[in-house]
Write a protein that holds these residues in place. Structure first.
Motif, PDB file in Angstrom:
ATOM      1  N   ASP A 233       0.820  -1.137   0.106  1.00 14.36           N
ATOM      2  CA  ASP A 233       0.043   0.065  -0.102  1.00 14.36           C
ATOM      3  C   ASP A 233       0.839   1.178   0.083  1.00 14.36           C
ATOM      4  O   ASP A 233       1.784   1.548   1.091  1.00 14.36           O
ATOM      5  N   PRO A 234       0.994   2.115  -1.119  1.00 19.46           N
ATOM      6  CA  PRO A 234       1.598   3.470  -1.218  1.00 19.46           C
ATOM      7  C   PRO A 234       1.484   3.967   0.127  1.00 19.46           C
ATOM      8  O   PRO A 234       2.496   4.988   0.500  1.00 19.46           O
ATOM      9  N   THR A 235       0.212   4.112   0.928  1.00 18.45           N
ATOM     10  CA  THR A 235       0.265   5.173   1.981  1.00 18.45           C
ATOM     11  C   THR A 235       1.195   4.471   2.790  1.00 18.45           C
ATOM     12  O   THR A 235       1.717   5.363   3.769  1.00 18.45           O
TER      13      THR A 235
ATOM     14  N   ARG B 215       4.732   5.413   1.995  1.00 13.78           N
ATOM     15  CA  ARG B 215       5.031   6.824   2.459  1.00 13.78           C
ATOM     16  C   ARG B 215       5.322   7.268   3.912  1.00 13.78           C
ATOM     17  O   ARG B 215       6.111   7.931   4.532  1.00 13.78           O
TER      18      ARG B 215
ATOM     19  N   GLY C 111       6.869   5.485  -2.249  1.00 11.50           N
ATOM     20  CA  GLY C 111       5.807   5.201  -2.530  1.00 11.50           C
ATOM     21  C   GLY C 111       5.359   5.404  -4.067  1.00 11.50           C
ATOM     22  O   GLY C 111       4.013   4.503  -4.404  1.00 11.50           O
ATOM     23  N   ALA C 112       6.083   5.995  -4.822  1.00  9.16           N
ATOM     24  CA  ALA C 112       5.671   6.057  -6.400  1.00  9.16           C
ATOM     25  C   ALA C 112       5.724   4.586  -6.799  1.00  9.16           C
ATOM     26  O   ALA C 112       5.001   4.343  -7.764  1.00  9.16           O
TER      27      ALA C 112
ATOM     28  N   HIS D 225       5.426   1.763  -5.664  1.00  9.46           N
ATOM     29  CA  HIS D 225       4.166   0.904  -5.352  1.00  9.46           C
ATOM     30  C   HIS D 225       2.947   1.416  -6.165  1.00  9.46           C
ATOM     31  O   HIS D 225       1.976   0.680  -6.480  1.00  9.46           O
ATOM     32  N   THR D 226       2.737   2.574  -6.199  1.00  6.30           N
ATOM     33  CA  THR D 226       1.585   3.236  -6.861  1.00  6.30           C
ATOM     34  C   THR D 226       1.569   2.706  -8.361  1.00  6.30           C
ATOM     35  O   THR D 226       0.756   2.285  -8.834  1.00  6.30           O
TER      36      THR D 226
ATOM     37  N   LEU E 266      -1.107   0.295 -10.575  1.00  6.30           N
ATOM     38  CA  LEU E 266      -1.790   0.619 -11.725  1.00  6.30           C
ATOM     39  C   LEU E 266      -1.552  -0.616 -12.557  1.00  6.30           C
ATOM     40  O   LEU E 266      -2.304  -0.673 -13.452  1.00  6.30           O
TER      41      LEU E 266
ATOM     42  N   TYR F  26      -5.953  -3.049  -3.091  1.00  5.98           N
ATOM     43  CA  TYR F  26      -5.350  -2.077  -2.901  1.00  5.98           C
ATOM     44  C   TYR F  26      -5.547  -0.863  -3.900  1.00  5.98           C
ATOM     45  O   TYR F  26      -5.510   0.378  -3.513  1.00  5.98           O
ATOM     46  N   VAL F  27      -5.811  -1.263  -4.988  1.00  2.00           N
ATOM     47  CA  VAL F  27      -6.030  -0.207  -6.078  1.00  2.00           C
ATOM     48  C   VAL F  27      -7.221   0.514  -5.600  1.00  2.00           C
ATOM     49  O   VAL F  27      -7.594   1.580  -5.935  1.00  2.00           O
TER      50      VAL F  27
ATOM     51  N   LEU G 159      -6.792   2.933  -2.883  1.00  2.00           N
ATOM     52  CA  LEU G 159      -5.949   3.876  -3.137  1.00  2.00           C
ATOM     53  C   LEU G 159      -7.085   5.049  -3.955  1.00  2.00           C
ATOM     54  O   LEU G 159      -7.097   6.249  -3.634  1.00  2.00           O
TER      55      LEU G 159
END
Length: 296
Positions: free
Chosen positions: A98-100, A103, A165-166, A168-169, A173, A244-245, A248
């Motif tokens: 999870d990007p959250t 970060r 975080g980028a 994982h984001t 996607l 997760y998508v 997000l």
């Protein structure tokens, strides 16, 4: 040589760790499963008792586990990495997470002089074995340069996509597209079958067209040849990734109707106990619900 620590020796992690060792780096390992440790220990790696102990004896620690709950526990849980953290330590999360969380951990650990970054994986276990994965990196540029020689042991392409975080984001996607295709193929095959179009006829039109792709080919290697090893990504992991998508998108106040619909389809397959099936087998699950079979 940097001292490397590695946590998580599954299909991807074990191959990545092996390639790092073949690059000449000293390796320490932590994994609750002793069977996972044995092959690498036999080739010179040492095992330690906890993530804390791993952090204490490493300059760079790689994490390659199923998802965010496991990452959080490894870093901040009982005997976690944070307890053994030291100034200059770099933690590289290769999980699909999870990007959250990524970060937050990056910000929290920075106060301890620790760099937490993501290097999400693009590719298959076969590419992991041959050292030809993509590393989708979220990190500060100077941190990336510190660990680049280690990444090059297992990644043929290193893509720096932004700060922590980028990576994982971008991986999420990518998974959104992949799981979306899996859902579309599954429903399209069933619609076609109900209308008298067989998978072989479907494939004769799509293969080689603009809608063809590597994902399509491995998916249909299962559909047409029933080869389960063609596309080895479990529905449990697929369902986790697409959730997760959706989460997000919700956090970003995006009305993601497509992502939510895909999530519901995978969740329904998991509710039927299909978590250990691979993604192409979603086609069979959808077909069965409509009285269709693609088996010979």
């Amino acid at each position: 040589m940097k001292r490397i620590g590695f946590i998580g020796l599954g299909l991807m992690g074990a191959n990545i760790a092996r390639n790092i060792m073949q690059g000449g780096y000293p390796m320490a390992l932590f994994d609750p499963c002793q069977e996972n440790l044995a092959p690498l220990v036999a080739h010179g790696a040492k095992s330690v008792e906890s993530p804390q102990a791993l952090a204490e004896c490493s300059d760079i620690v790689f994490i390659c586990v199923p998802g965010a709950p496991q990452v959080e526990a490894i870093v901040e849980g009982r005997q976690g990495l944070v307890l053994g953290a030291h100034d200059g330590l770099v933690i590289v999360d290769c999980s699909t997470s999870d990007p959250t969380l990524t970060r937050r951990l990056s910000e929290t650990l920075a106060d301890k002089g620790v760099a937490f970054m993501d290097a999400a994986l693009g590719g298959t276990p076969t590419q992991a074995e041959s050292g030809e994965l993509q590393a989708i990196v979220g990190a500060e540029k100077d941190t990336l340069e510190v660990i680049r020689p280690v990444l090059e042991c297992w990644a043929s392409k290193i893509l720096h996509v932004g700060p922590a975080g980028a990576g994982h984001t971008m991986k999420l996607l990518n998974q959104f597209l992949a799981m979306g295709y899996g859902a579309i193929y599954s429903e399209a095959l069933t619609i076609g079958a109900k209308a008298g179009v067989t998978p072989a006829v479907f494939d004769s039109v799509i293969r080689g067209s603009r809608m063809d792709s590597g994902f399509y080919q491995t998916f249909f290697q299962y559909v047409l040849e029933r080869d389960r090893n063609a596309h080895r990504f479990s529905l449990a992991n697929a369902g986790k990734d697409i959730s997760y998508v959706a989460n997000l998108a919700n956090d970003l106040n995006v009305k993601a109707g497509v992502a939510n619909a895909i999530q519901e389809l995978y969740a329904s397959a998991l509710d039927e106990g299909a978590g250990e099936c691979f993604v192409p087998e979603l086609s069979d699950i959808v077909a069965r619900r409509h009285g269709v079979s693609f088996s010979p």
